[in-house]
Design a protein around this motif. Structure first.
Motif, PDB file in Angstrom:
ATOM      1  N   GLN A   1      45.991  36.353  39.892  1.00 53.47           N
ATOM      2  CA  GLN A   1      46.625  37.496  39.225  1.00 53.47           C
ATOM      3  C   GLN A   1      45.671  38.687  39.159  1.00 53.47           C
ATOM      4  O   GLN A   1      46.062  39.825  39.422  1.00 53.47           O
ATOM      5  CB  GLN A   1      47.102  37.108  37.832  1.00 53.47           C
ATOM      6  CG  GLN A   1      48.294  36.180  37.858  1.00 53.47           C
ATOM      7  CD  GLN A   1      48.645  35.652  36.478  1.00 53.47           C
ATOM      8  OE1 GLN A   1      47.871  35.729  35.541  1.00 53.47           O
ATOM      9  NE2 GLN A   1      49.838  35.087  36.361  1.00 53.47           N
ATOM     10  N   ILE A   2      44.417  38.435  38.836  1.00 49.54           N
ATOM     11  CA  ILE A   2      43.410  39.509  38.776  1.00 49.54           C
ATOM     12  C   ILE A   2      43.197  40.103  40.165  1.00 49.54           C
ATOM     13  O   ILE A   2      43.177  41.326  40.333  1.00 49.54           O
ATOM     14  CB  ILE A   2      42.093  38.982  38.177  1.00 49.54           C
ATOM     15  CG1 ILE A   2      42.293  38.626  36.707  1.00 49.54           C
ATOM     16  CG2 ILE A   2      40.962  39.992  38.349  1.00 49.54           C
ATOM     17  CD1 ILE A   2      41.170  37.810  36.101  1.00 49.54           C
ATOM     18  N   PHE A   3      43.032  39.257  41.173  1.00 48.75           N
ATOM     19  CA  PHE A   3      42.821  39.698  42.543  1.00 48.75           C
ATOM     20  C   PHE A   3      44.012  40.520  43.042  1.00 48.75           C
ATOM     21  O   PHE A   3      43.843  41.619  43.580  1.00 48.75           O
ATOM     22  CB  PHE A   3      42.581  38.480  43.436  1.00 48.75           C
ATOM     23  CG  PHE A   3      42.385  38.802  44.892  1.00 48.75           C
ATOM     24  CD1 PHE A   3      41.210  39.376  45.340  1.00 48.75           C
ATOM     25  CD2 PHE A   3      43.379  38.511  45.812  1.00 48.75           C
ATOM     26  CE1 PHE A   3      41.021  39.660  46.689  1.00 48.75           C
ATOM     27  CE2 PHE A   3      43.204  38.793  47.165  1.00 48.75           C
ATOM     28  CZ  PHE A   3      42.014  39.372  47.595  1.00 48.75           C
ATOM     29  N   ALA A   4      45.229  40.006  42.873  1.00 44.51           N
ATOM     30  CA  ALA A   4      46.426  40.703  43.342  1.00 44.51           C
ATOM     31  C   ALA A   4      46.607  42.034  42.618  1.00 44.51           C
ATOM     32  O   ALA A   4      46.969  43.042  43.242  1.00 44.51           O
ATOM     33  CB  ALA A   4      47.657  39.820  43.159  1.00 44.51           C
ATOM     34  N   SER A   5      46.335  42.078  41.333  1.00 45.91           N
ATOM     35  CA  SER A   5      46.436  43.339  40.582  1.00 45.91           C
ATOM     36  C   SER A   5      45.440  44.363  41.091  1.00 45.91           C
ATOM     37  O   SER A   5      45.751  45.551  41.212  1.00 45.91           O
ATOM     38  CB  SER A   5      46.201  43.100  39.087  1.00 45.91           C
ATOM     39  OG  SER A   5      47.245  42.343  38.543  1.00 45.91           O
TER      40      SER A   5
ATOM     41  N   LYS B   1      46.738  45.727  44.410  1.00 47.14           N
ATOM     42  CA  LYS B   1      47.871  46.640  44.197  1.00 47.14           C
ATOM     43  C   LYS B   1      47.422  47.989  43.644  1.00 47.14           C
ATOM     44  O   LYS B   1      48.021  49.004  43.962  1.00 47.14           O
ATOM     45  CB  LYS B   1      48.893  46.000  43.260  1.00 47.14           C
ATOM     46  CG  LYS B   1      49.646  44.866  43.901  1.00 47.14           C
ATOM     47  CD  LYS B   1      50.583  44.216  42.915  1.00 47.14           C
ATOM     48  CE  LYS B   1      51.267  43.024  43.521  1.00 47.14           C
ATOM     49  NZ  LYS B   1      52.121  42.318  42.562  1.00 47.14           N
ATOM     50  N   SER B   2      46.377  47.997  42.844  1.00 50.26           N
ATOM     51  CA  SER B   2      45.911  49.251  42.258  1.00 50.26           C
ATOM     52  C   SER B   2      44.761  49.854  43.078  1.00 50.26           C
ATOM     53  O   SER B   2      44.142  50.831  42.665  1.00 50.26           O
ATOM     54  CB  SER B   2      45.481  49.053  40.810  1.00 50.26           C
ATOM     55  OG  SER B   2      44.363  48.184  40.747  1.00 50.26           O
ATOM     56  N   ASP B   3      44.466  49.250  44.243  1.00 51.94           N
ATOM     57  CA  ASP B   3      43.434  49.740  45.173  1.00 51.94           C
ATOM     58  C   ASP B   3      42.058  49.809  44.507  1.00 51.94           C
ATOM     59  O   ASP B   3      41.304  50.765  44.687  1.00 51.94           O
ATOM     60  CB  ASP B   3      43.830  51.101  45.733  1.00 51.94           C
ATOM     61  CG  ASP B   3      43.041  51.475  46.965  1.00 51.94           C
ATOM     62  OD1 ASP B   3      42.569  50.558  47.680  1.00 51.94           O
ATOM     63  OD2 ASP B   3      42.888  52.670  47.227  1.00 51.94           O
ATOM     64  N   GLN B   4      41.707  48.765  43.759  1.00 49.54           N
ATOM     65  CA  GLN B   4      40.422  48.740  43.059  1.00 49.54           C
ATOM     66  C   GLN B   4      39.425  47.796  43.711  1.00 49.54           C
ATOM     67  O   GLN B   4      38.339  47.594  43.186  1.00 49.54           O
ATOM     68  CB  GLN B   4      40.619  48.339  41.599  1.00 49.54           C
ATOM     69  CG  GLN B   4      41.372  49.365  40.798  1.00 49.54           C
ATOM     70  CD  GLN B   4      41.585  48.916  39.370  1.00 49.54           C
ATOM     71  OE1 GLN B   4      41.184  47.825  38.974  1.00 49.54           O
ATOM     72  NE2 GLN B   4      42.214  49.749  38.585  1.00 49.54           N
ATOM     73  N   ILE B   5      39.765  47.200  44.827  1.00 48.38           N
ATOM     74  CA  ILE B   5      38.833  46.293  45.491  1.00 48.38           C
ATOM     75  C   ILE B   5      37.664  47.112  46.050  1.00 48.38           C
ATOM     76  O   ILE B   5      37.863  48.114  46.724  1.00 48.38           O
ATOM     77  CB  ILE B   5      39.524  45.514  46.623  1.00 48.38           C
ATOM     78  CG1 ILE B   5      40.625  44.628  46.058  1.00 48.38           C
ATOM     79  CG2 ILE B   5      38.538  44.691  47.433  1.00 48.38           C
ATOM     80  CD1 ILE B   5      40.150  43.515  45.156  1.00 48.38           C
TER      81      ILE B   5
END
Length: 63
Positions: free
Chosen positions: A50-54, A57-61
């Motif tokens: 959930q943390i990774f996917a979020s 989605k928010s382009d924070q990687i």
């Protein structure tokens, strides 16, 4: 890990392009490159996924 119930991404075009597959098994989430099913898969707990996917989605990687 080829015996897991893999599903292709809904964004996969089915034309042999860049595809990922996901499997949910016993509170774990597994991700693999569909072109390399014998390669190691990434493994996440449900919370980690959930943390990774979020973050994706928010382009924070990578920030």
């Amino acid at each position: 890990m080829t015996d897991l119930p893999w599903r292709k991404s809904t964004y996969s075009m089915g034309n042999g392009g860049n595809c990922v597959e996901i499997a949910n098994v016993e509170h774990r989430v597994y991700i693999q490159d569909s072109k390399h099913p014998d390669s190691p898969a990434l493994e996440f707990s449900c919370q980690q996924w959930q943390i990774f996917a979020s973050a994706i989605k928010s382009d924070q990687i990578g920030d």
